[in-house]
Design an enzyme around this catalytic site. Sequence first.
Site, PDB file in Angstrom:
ATOM      1  N   ASN A 212       0.818  -1.212   0.000  1.00 23.34           N
ATOM      2  CA  ASN A 212       0.000   0.000   0.000  1.00 23.34           C
ATOM      3  C   ASN A 212       0.856   1.267   0.000  1.00 23.34           C
ATOM      4  O   ASN A 212       2.061   1.229   0.244  1.00 23.34           O
ATOM      5  CB  ASN A 212      -0.992  -0.007   1.174  1.00 23.34           C
ATOM      6  CG  ASN A 212      -0.298  -0.012   2.530  1.00 23.34           C
ATOM      7  OD1 ASN A 212       0.596   0.800   2.794  1.00 23.34           O
ATOM      8  ND2 ASN A 212      -0.704  -0.918   3.408  1.00 23.34           N
ATOM      9  N   GLU A 233       5.200  -0.778  -6.423  1.00 22.33           N
ATOM     10  CA  GLU A 233       3.941  -1.238  -7.008  1.00 22.33           C
ATOM     11  C   GLU A 233       2.869  -1.064  -5.937  1.00 22.33           C
ATOM     12  O   GLU A 233       2.773  -1.862  -5.005  1.00 22.33           O
ATOM     13  CB  GLU A 233       4.060  -2.704  -7.443  1.00 22.33           C
ATOM     14  CG  GLU A 233       5.079  -2.951  -8.549  1.00 22.33           C
ATOM     15  CD  GLU A 233       4.682  -2.310  -9.870  1.00 22.33           C
ATOM     16  OE1 GLU A 233       3.495  -1.944 -10.027  1.00 22.33           O
ATOM     17  OE2 GLU A 233       5.551  -2.171 -10.744  1.00 22.33           O
ATOM     18  N   CYS A 267      -5.155  -5.451  -6.432  1.00 25.85           N
ATOM     19  CA  CYS A 267      -4.795  -4.035  -6.567  1.00 25.85           C
ATOM     20  C   CYS A 267      -5.322  -3.406  -7.838  1.00 25.85           C
ATOM     21  O   CYS A 267      -5.465  -2.180  -7.910  1.00 25.85           O
ATOM     22  CB  CYS A 267      -3.277  -3.857  -6.481  1.00 25.85           C
ATOM     23  SG  CYS A 267      -2.369  -4.731  -7.772  1.00 25.85           S
TER      24      CYS A 267
END
Length: 491
Positions: A212, A233, A267
């Site tokens: 996150n 990422e 995600c």
Amino acid sequence: MRLHTAEPCEDAQECCREKGQGRMDSFEDKLQQLREAFNAGRTRSAEFRAAQLQGLSHFLRDNKQQLQEALAQDLHKSAFESEVSEIAISQAEVDLALRNLRSWMKDEKVSKNLATQLDSAFIRKEPFGLVLIIVPWNYPLNLTLVPLVGAIAAGNCVVLKPSEISKATEKILAEVLPRYLDQSCFAVVLGGPQETGQLLEHRFDYIFFTGNTYVGKIVMAAAAKHLTPITLELGGKNPCYVDDNCDPQTVANRVAWFRYFNAGQTCVAPDYVLCSQEMQERLVPALQNAITRFYGDNPQTSPNLGRIINQKHFERLQGLLGCGRVAIGGQSDEGERYIAPTVLVDVQETEPVMQEEIFGPILPLVTVTNLDEAIEFINRREKPLALYAFSKRSQVIKQVLARTSSGGFCGNDGFMHMTLSSLPFGGVGTSGMGRYHGKFSFDTFSNQRACLLRSPGMEKINDLRYPPYTSRNLRVLLVAMEKRCCSCTLL
């Protein structure tokens, strides 16, 4: 690397100090061993890299059932979802790297100017050195092995830090995976935030983090202390625009599948839908039909629907169920960490479900009057990791693509763009930085070294650049330094 703590002792405080010191010593010793292996050139040859990639392939094939059981234990993943999103993708990355390893490693010749026509100019792809890969819990196998393939193919030594939250998969990665790799060049570190913090105090030559945004900022700050290059990422709120000119059932099938895949803990899943009031009235019953067809009248009994990873995330998602109005689903079971596939309507932009990445099986529908309003809504928020648009009119898709920005984009479907190793995967802005998958992974973990090899003789040619300077020499030198458009060699 499995961290061994000190033996139990009578004095608790002394024991804690010894454990902490033991872990730090273990970190130091292992990192030093890895650096020594890299400096000795152990990972440089194509043969060594190919052998390690073959090891990953054997790991996946030999332990397929064990891996599926671990993923089921951690996330209640079905064998289908485990195969599609974890095992097959990882195997495909390994196979691609093995097929193309030598061509990826080759020096890349570049164009030259007149002044360097007799020289050799090329880009050499050299490994960074010691790489740290920090892995999240939602796709704990895929998000370990796919970056690892790139790091190995590029010739690096690697420290893997799997998530401590997906415990069953972590156990396999720590105890089984190292048997398939050269342990003088690769290590697995276990632990939680404290151990990760200790790791980040050390200097690495590259850090690859998936997780996150909050933790990403911590990792980036730690990397900055050593000026370590980094890939982040991350995630965010991925918009999904649905035009009025759509078949609602087709849209519902595709949106429901990639929203509720892995119980929404993806995600790149759509975080909210933007559509007109008229389309919402057509889309809600179509979504109900898709959910029933996929998971039955009682989705809690479906073997195809995952569960929330832990109690903390379950309670967070339960709190989001109070936003807007529940049009579909809304049920939950704390004992199973089950959240039903849920659709929310009448959602306000200021509500919590629109302020944070949902990361669960909840889909808010937000109404807009037209395409321009939808694009304005998207653009006043942070740039997402992925963006989706549905329409039978290609011009609508092209407008959304042209007038927005995101890490990835897919028209008329979900995260299928991620199945193409020919496309880079990564975010932009707060959704991340850097790219990987396929050759992009190899490039991420490689230093692009600019090389020019010149002749030790023919010194007379260089007189043009030496003092005393003249206007004539300057004119000739500038012409010689211009980029040549043709590939001919001027003698």
